[in-house]
Motif scaffolding. Sequence first.
Motif, PDB file in Angstrom:
ATOM      1  N   THR A  17      48.791  58.302  39.724  1.00  0.00           N
ATOM      2  CA  THR A  17      49.375  57.768  40.956  1.00  0.00           C
ATOM      3  C   THR A  17      50.590  58.583  41.380  1.00  0.00           C
ATOM      4  O   THR A  17      50.992  58.567  42.546  1.00  0.00           O
ATOM      5  CB  THR A  17      49.797  56.292  40.784  1.00  0.00           C
ATOM      6  N   ILE A  18      51.171  59.311  40.431  1.00  0.00           N
ATOM      7  CA  ILE A  18      52.320  60.167  40.726  1.00  0.00           C
ATOM      8  C   ILE A  18      51.871  61.605  40.987  1.00  0.00           C
ATOM      9  O   ILE A  18      52.228  62.225  41.989  1.00  0.00           O
ATOM     10  CB  ILE A  18      53.328  60.138  39.558  1.00  0.00           C
ATOM     11  N   LYS A  19      51.043  62.136  40.087  1.00  0.00           N
ATOM     12  CA  LYS A  19      50.627  63.537  40.202  1.00  0.00           C
ATOM     13  C   LYS A  19      49.531  63.751  41.232  1.00  0.00           C
ATOM     14  O   LYS A  19      49.363  64.853  41.749  1.00  0.00           O
ATOM     15  CB  LYS A  19      50.171  64.048  38.830  1.00  0.00           C
ATOM     16  N   LYS A  20      48.735  62.698  41.475  1.00  0.00           N
ATOM     17  CA  LYS A  20      47.678  62.735  42.493  1.00  0.00           C
ATOM     18  C   LYS A  20      46.728  63.930  42.342  1.00  0.00           C
ATOM     19  O   LYS A  20      46.391  64.613  43.300  1.00  0.00           O
ATOM     20  CB  LYS A  20      48.289  62.722  43.892  1.00  0.00           C
ATOM     21  N   LYS A  21      46.274  64.136  41.128  1.00  0.00           N
ATOM     22  CA  LYS A  21      45.297  65.200  40.875  1.00  0.00           C
ATOM     23  C   LYS A  21      43.882  64.759  41.203  1.00  0.00           C
ATOM     24  O   LYS A  21      43.011  65.577  41.461  1.00  0.00           O
ATOM     25  CB  LYS A  21      45.372  65.650  39.407  1.00  0.00           C
ATOM     26  N   PHE A  22      43.641  63.445  41.170  1.00  0.00           N
ATOM     27  CA  PHE A  22      42.313  62.911  41.427  1.00  0.00           C
ATOM     28  C   PHE A  22      42.397  61.771  42.437  1.00  0.00           C
ATOM     29  O   PHE A  22      43.422  61.111  42.559  1.00  0.00           O
ATOM     30  CB  PHE A  22      41.678  62.398  40.128  1.00  0.00           C
ATOM     31  N   THR A  23      41.304  61.565  43.141  1.00  0.00           N
ATOM     32  CA  THR A  23      41.215  60.433  44.056  1.00  0.00           C
ATOM     33  C   THR A  23      40.705  59.226  43.291  1.00  0.00           C
ATOM     34  O   THR A  23      39.703  59.309  42.588  1.00  0.00           O
ATOM     35  CB  THR A  23      40.246  60.739  45.218  1.00  0.00           C
ATOM     36  N   ILE A  24      41.409  58.118  43.415  1.00  0.00           N
ATOM     37  CA  ILE A  24      41.019  56.883  42.746  1.00  0.00           C
ATOM     38  C   ILE A  24      40.370  55.960  43.775  1.00  0.00           C
ATOM     39  O   ILE A  24      40.946  55.696  44.836  1.00  0.00           O
ATOM     40  CB  ILE A  24      42.228  56.186  42.103  1.00  0.00           C
ATOM     41  N   VAL A  25      39.176  55.482  43.471  1.00  0.00           N
ATOM     42  CA  VAL A  25      38.450  54.592  44.374  1.00  0.00           C
ATOM     43  C   VAL A  25      38.429  53.189  43.781  1.00  0.00           C
ATOM     44  O   VAL A  25      38.044  53.007  42.631  1.00  0.00           O
ATOM     45  CB  VAL A  25      37.002  55.092  44.607  1.00  0.00           C
ATOM     46  N   ASP A  26      38.852  52.201  44.548  1.00  0.00           N
ATOM     47  CA  ASP A  26      38.852  50.808  44.116  1.00  0.00           C
ATOM     48  C   ASP A  26      37.634  50.125  44.727  1.00  0.00           C
ATOM     49  O   ASP A  26      37.501  50.033  45.947  1.00  0.00           O
ATOM     50  CB  ASP A  26      40.139  50.126  44.594  1.00  0.00           C
ATOM     51  N   ALA A  27      36.725  49.648  43.889  1.00  0.00           N
ATOM     52  CA  ALA A  27      35.460  49.081  44.364  1.00  0.00           C
ATOM     53  C   ALA A  27      35.503  47.566  44.526  1.00  0.00           C
ATOM     54  O   ALA A  27      34.482  46.936  44.767  1.00  0.00           O
ATOM     55  CB  ALA A  27      34.329  49.468  43.412  1.00  0.00           C
ATOM     56  N   ARG A  28      36.683  46.962  44.411  1.00  0.00           N
ATOM     57  CA  ARG A  28      36.781  45.522  44.602  1.00  0.00           C
ATOM     58  C   ARG A  28      36.627  45.157  46.069  1.00  0.00           C
ATOM     59  O   ARG A  28      36.694  46.014  46.951  1.00  0.00           O
ATOM     60  CB  ARG A  28      38.131  45.015  44.095  1.00  0.00           C
ATOM     61  N   SER A  29      36.455  43.867  46.318  1.00  0.00           N
ATOM     62  CA  SER A  29      36.368  43.388  47.702  1.00  0.00           C
ATOM     63  C   SER A  29      37.718  43.609  48.397  1.00  0.00           C
ATOM     64  O   SER A  29      38.758  43.758  47.736  1.00  0.00           O
ATOM     65  CB  SER A  29      36.008  41.908  47.735  1.00  0.00           C
ATOM     66  N   GLU A  30      37.709  43.592  49.737  1.00  0.00           N
ATOM     67  CA  GLU A  30      38.931  43.845  50.497  1.00  0.00           C
ATOM     68  C   GLU A  30      40.029  42.829  50.178  1.00  0.00           C
ATOM     69  O   GLU A  30      41.197  43.194  50.017  1.00  0.00           O
ATOM     70  CB  GLU A  30      38.627  43.814  51.993  1.00  0.00           C
ATOM     71  N   SER A  31      39.650  41.557  50.068  1.00  0.00           N
ATOM     72  CA  SER A  31      40.657  40.524  49.812  1.00  0.00           C
ATOM     73  C   SER A  31      41.298  40.696  48.438  1.00  0.00           C
ATOM     74  O   SER A  31      42.513  40.512  48.278  1.00  0.00           O
ATOM     75  CB  SER A  31      40.040  39.127  49.938  1.00  0.00           C
ATOM     76  N   ARG A  32      40.503  41.077  47.447  1.00  0.00           N
ATOM     77  CA  ARG A  32      41.053  41.287  46.108  1.00  0.00           C
ATOM     78  C   ARG A  32      41.882  42.559  46.068  1.00  0.00           C
ATOM     79  O   ARG A  32      42.916  42.628  45.395  1.00  0.00           O
ATOM     80  CB  ARG A  32      39.931  41.317  45.069  1.00  0.00           C
ATOM     81  N   PHE A  33      41.461  43.574  46.807  1.00  0.00           N
ATOM     82  CA  PHE A  33      42.224  44.825  46.883  1.00  0.00           C
ATOM     83  C   PHE A  33      43.606  44.565  47.479  1.00  0.00           C
ATOM     84  O   PHE A  33      44.607  45.105  47.022  1.00  0.00           O
ATOM     85  CB  PHE A  33      41.464  45.843  47.731  1.00  0.00           C
ATOM     86  N   ASN A  34      43.659  43.716  48.511  1.00  0.00           N
ATOM     87  CA  ASN A  34      44.916  43.418  49.189  1.00  0.00           C
ATOM     88  C   ASN A  34      45.729  42.321  48.503  1.00  0.00           C
ATOM     89  O   ASN A  34      46.814  41.963  48.966  1.00  0.00           O
ATOM     90  CB  ASN A  34      44.639  43.013  50.644  1.00  0.00           C
ATOM     91  N   GLY A  35      45.202  41.785  47.406  1.00  0.00           N
ATOM     92  CA  GLY A  35      45.944  40.784  46.649  1.00  0.00           C
ATOM     93  C   GLY A  35      45.988  39.416  47.294  1.00  0.00           C
ATOM     94  O   GLY A  35      46.849  38.604  46.965  1.00  0.00           O
ATOM     95  N   ILE A  36      45.065  39.144  48.224  1.00  0.00           N
ATOM     96  CA  ILE A  36      45.065  37.839  48.889  1.00  0.00           C
ATOM     97  C   ILE A  36      43.860  36.990  48.488  1.00  0.00           C
ATOM     98  O   ILE A  36      43.752  35.833  48.875  1.00  0.00           O
ATOM     99  CB  ILE A  36      45.087  38.002  50.426  1.00  0.00           C
ATOM    100  N   GLY A  37      42.947  37.572  47.711  1.00  0.00           N
ATOM    101  CA  GLY A  37      41.774  36.839  47.262  1.00  0.00           C
ATOM    102  C   GLY A  37      42.114  35.911  46.109  1.00  0.00           C
ATOM    103  O   GLY A  37      42.981  36.218  45.282  1.00  0.00           O
ATOM    104  N   LYS A  38      41.452  34.774  46.052  1.00  0.00           N
ATOM    105  CA  LYS A  38      41.680  33.822  44.975  1.00  0.00           C
ATOM    106  C   LYS A  38      41.114  34.364  43.673  1.00  0.00           C
ATOM    107  O   LYS A  38      40.013  34.888  43.631  1.00  0.00           O
ATOM    108  CB  LYS A  38      41.015  32.490  45.324  1.00  0.00           C
ATOM    109  N   GLU A  39      41.874  34.239  42.606  1.00  0.00           N
ATOM    110  CA  GLU A  39      41.426  34.675  41.280  1.00  0.00           C
ATOM    111  C   GLU A  39      40.628  33.551  40.633  1.00  0.00           C
ATOM    112  O   GLU A  39      41.196  32.498  40.319  1.00  0.00           O
ATOM    113  CB  GLU A  39      42.610  35.062  40.399  1.00  0.00           C
ATOM    114  N   PRO A  40      39.319  33.732  40.460  1.00  0.00           N
ATOM    115  CA  PRO A  40      38.490  32.662  39.908  1.00  0.00           C
ATOM    116  C   PRO A  40      38.586  32.515  38.396  1.00  0.00           C
ATOM    117  O   PRO A  40      38.188  31.500  37.846  1.00  0.00           O
ATOM    118  CB  PRO A  40      37.076  33.083  40.320  1.00  0.00           C
ATOM    119  N   ARG A  41      39.124  33.531  37.731  1.00  0.00           N
ATOM    120  CA  ARG A  41      39.180  33.490  36.271  1.00  0.00           C
ATOM    121  C   ARG A  41      40.532  32.955  35.820  1.00  0.00           C
ATOM    122  O   ARG A  41      41.552  33.605  35.995  1.00  0.00           O
ATOM    123  CB  ARG A  41      38.920  34.893  35.707  1.00  0.00           C
TER     124      ARG A  41
END
Length: 198
Positions: free
Chosen positions: A166-190
Amino acid sequence: MFRTKLREIVSTEWLNQNLSNSSIIILDASITTGANGKEFKKFDLTIPNARFFDLQNVFLDKTSPFPNTIPKPEQFELECRKLGINKDSEIVVFDNNGIYSSPRVYWLFKVMGHQKISFVDGGLPDCIEKRFQTEKKRIKTIEIGDFEVQFNETLVVDFEWISINTIKKKFTIVDARSESRFNGIGKEPREHFKKWKN
């Protein structure tokens, strides 16, 4: 060999035509719930001769505080042997959601150094819809295999690696979660994970 060239994805038609091929080991990687707590359709049917590859209870590291952590190589090797998988086995994996959990099994075998694996496009729902052969799920007696792990550490990264990137940015990181979970607004079911949410 059951195919002249290894293919990563096979069709349900191909699988149905190759059910009698004794060189194939068919794995059922069906799961009951997803990461967001969604309940998946449960079938009392499976593909003939399929062996259940239990992602939710067996093929994961239960000592990890995080869900779905890959199993330790020695654990993976032992459990694969219990399923009668050998060093030279050619594996085809499917699941109950068409194509959901089976690619994870495909990837796990790649991480553990096994190359002869494909997953089924359309999975069990497509087989049922097309009225291909199925059978009732049942406990099977399986001869112990001689599977051996050749762990490929280049296919796995840890939290520290991600943090540094996240600092050196040598690679692209892809987050495959849903949009709501990515944005931290989705309800955590676990329940056991709610303490991690800020």
